[in-house]
Design a protein around this motif. Structure first.
Motif, PDB file in Angstrom:
ATOM      1  N   UNK A 194      -9.008   5.909  -4.400  1.00 13.18           N
ATOM      2  CA  UNK A 194      -9.318   4.678  -5.128  1.00 13.18           C
ATOM      3  C   UNK A 194      -8.489   4.601  -6.406  1.00 13.18           C
ATOM      4  N   UNK A 195      -8.368   5.730  -7.113  1.00 11.67           N
ATOM      5  CA  UNK A 195      -7.571   5.754  -8.342  1.00 11.67           C
ATOM      6  C   UNK A 195      -6.106   5.441  -8.041  1.00 11.67           C
ATOM      7  N   UNK A 196      -5.600   5.985  -6.950  1.00 12.63           N
ATOM      8  CA  UNK A 196      -4.206   5.728  -6.573  1.00 12.63           C
ATOM      9  C   UNK A 196      -4.010   4.256  -6.236  1.00 12.63           C
ATOM     10  N   UNK A 197      -4.972   3.693  -5.501  1.00 12.48           N
ATOM     11  CA  UNK A 197      -4.872   2.290  -5.127  1.00 12.48           C
ATOM     12  C   UNK A 197      -4.930   1.386  -6.358  1.00 12.48           C
ATOM     13  N   UNK A 198      -5.760   1.757  -7.337  1.00 14.48           N
ATOM     14  CA  UNK A 198      -5.863   0.951  -8.560  1.00 14.48           C
ATOM     15  C   UNK A 198      -4.583   0.997  -9.392  1.00 14.48           C
ATOM     16  N   UNK A 199      -3.814   2.057  -9.247  1.00 12.25           N
ATOM     17  CA  UNK A 199      -2.610   2.199 -10.061  1.00 12.25           C
ATOM     18  C   UNK A 199      -1.385   1.526  -9.433  1.00 12.25           C
ATOM     19  N   UNK A 200      -1.530   0.938  -8.251  1.00 12.07           N
ATOM     20  CA  UNK A 200      -0.390   0.308  -7.590  1.00 12.07           C
ATOM     21  C   UNK A 200       0.038  -0.970  -8.307  1.00 12.07           C
ATOM     22  N   UNK A 201       1.318  -1.237  -8.242  1.00 19.99           N
ATOM     23  CA  UNK A 201       1.838  -2.500  -8.779  1.00 19.99           C
ATOM     24  C   UNK A 201       1.670  -3.583  -7.714  1.00 19.99           C
ATOM     25  N   UNK A 202       1.968  -4.816  -8.087  1.00 22.77           N
ATOM     26  CA  UNK A 202       1.849  -5.941  -7.176  1.00 22.77           C
ATOM     27  C   UNK A 202       2.740  -5.752  -5.946  1.00 22.77           C
ATOM     28  N   UNK A 203       3.978  -5.306  -6.168  1.00 16.93           N
ATOM     29  CA  UNK A 203       4.901  -5.108  -5.053  1.00 16.93           C
ATOM     30  C   UNK A 203       4.429  -3.976  -4.145  1.00 16.93           C
ATOM     31  N   UNK A 204       3.908  -2.896  -4.737  1.00 22.29           N
ATOM     32  CA  UNK A 204       3.418  -1.775  -3.925  1.00 22.29           C
ATOM     33  C   UNK A 204       2.226  -2.212  -3.068  1.00 22.29           C
ATOM     34  N   UNK A 205       1.362  -3.075  -3.621  1.00 25.46           N
ATOM     35  CA  UNK A 205       0.238  -3.594  -2.820  1.00 25.46           C
ATOM     36  C   UNK A 205       0.759  -4.444  -1.668  1.00 25.46           C
ATOM     37  N   UNK A 206       1.814  -5.200  -1.910  1.00 18.90           N
ATOM     38  CA  UNK A 206       2.429  -6.003  -0.860  1.00 18.90           C
ATOM     39  C   UNK A 206       2.988  -5.109   0.243  1.00 18.90           C
ATOM     40  N   UNK A 207       3.667  -4.017  -0.130  1.00 18.66           N
ATOM     41  CA  UNK A 207       4.236  -3.081   0.844  1.00 18.66           C
ATOM     42  C   UNK A 207       3.119  -2.472   1.695  1.00 18.66           C
ATOM     43  N   UNK A 208       1.992  -2.122   1.054  1.00 18.09           N
ATOM     44  CA  UNK A 208       0.850  -1.566   1.789  1.00 18.09           C
ATOM     45  C   UNK A 208       0.298  -2.588   2.771  1.00 18.09           C
ATOM     46  N   UNK A 209       0.199  -3.852   2.344  1.00 16.57           N
ATOM     47  CA  UNK A 209      -0.310  -4.903   3.218  1.00 16.57           C
ATOM     48  C   UNK A 209       0.579  -5.069   4.450  1.00 16.57           C
ATOM     49  N   UNK A 210       1.892  -5.083   4.250  1.00 10.94           N
ATOM     50  CA  UNK A 210       2.823  -5.233   5.374  1.00 10.94           C
ATOM     51  C   UNK A 210       2.708  -4.032   6.317  1.00 10.94           C
ATOM     52  N   UNK A 211       2.603  -2.838   5.767  1.00  9.93           N
ATOM     53  CA  UNK A 211       2.473  -1.635   6.592  1.00  9.93           C
ATOM     54  C   UNK A 211       1.188  -1.679   7.410  1.00  9.93           C
ATOM     55  N   UNK A 212       0.099  -2.159   6.805  1.00 13.26           N
ATOM     56  CA  UNK A 212      -1.169  -2.276   7.541  1.00 13.26           C
ATOM     57  C   UNK A 212      -1.041  -3.259   8.698  1.00 13.26           C
ATOM     58  N   UNK A 213      -0.361  -4.377   8.439  1.00  8.20           N
ATOM     59  CA  UNK A 213      -0.178  -5.370   9.504  1.00  8.20           C
ATOM     60  C   UNK A 213       0.655  -4.794  10.646  1.00  8.20           C
ATOM     61  N   UNK A 214       1.710  -4.064  10.320  1.00  9.93           N
ATOM     62  CA  UNK A 214       2.558  -3.460  11.350  1.00  9.93           C
ATOM     63  C   UNK A 214       1.766  -2.426  12.156  1.00  9.93           C
TER      64      UNK A 214
END
Length: 139
Positions: free
Chosen positions: A104-124
């Protein structure tokens, strides 16, 4: 009258390992060395950098781990020996509770672009899983 089993499994007791919820040592674990009253306890974390201090229970989270055979009002040296002997810090770091907190701490520290990269990876990943399940159903 028969004794009923309690719903509570973690009690405020000498040797109970606690997680600090607030203050400068927030997120670290310590051990209850002595119970002062209904609101406070003396805690000590010699291996985790928590100095011996009085702490209100509302700033502590009781975790399932506890030190066995810890005498009341034990000093920092005795607590350190017990912590190392029983491997409490390692058990805590391997627990799902601690791993979830770090995630949770790692997820909270992500930047906007890093959250976008995670979202794309989840979709793939979801797309690959869906295709594999469809192929398994056909086979």
């Amino acid at each position: 009258m028969p004794a009923t089993e309690s719903n509570f499994k973690r009690f405020v007791e000498v040797g109970r390992v606690v997680l600090l919820k607030s203050g400068p040592q927030e997120g670290r674990i310590a051990v209850i060395a002595e119970v002062i009253d209904h609101n406070r306890a003396i805690i000590d974390g010699p291996t985790t950098g928590v100095p011996r201090q009085s702490a209100p229970y509302r700033h502590l989270t009781l975790i399932p781990l506890r030190l066995t055979k810890l005498p009341r009002a034990a000093g920092s040296g005795a607590i350190r020996k017990q912590l190392e002997k029983e491997g409490i810090v390692e058990k805590w770091e391997k627990s799902s509770f601690a791993q979830r907190r770090t995630a949770v701490a790692k997820r909270r520290s992500l930047t906007d672009f890093q959250r976008f990269v995670v979202m794309v990876a989840k979709k793939q990943r979801a797309d690959r899983v869906r295709k594999a399940v469809r192929a398994a159903k056909k086979a």
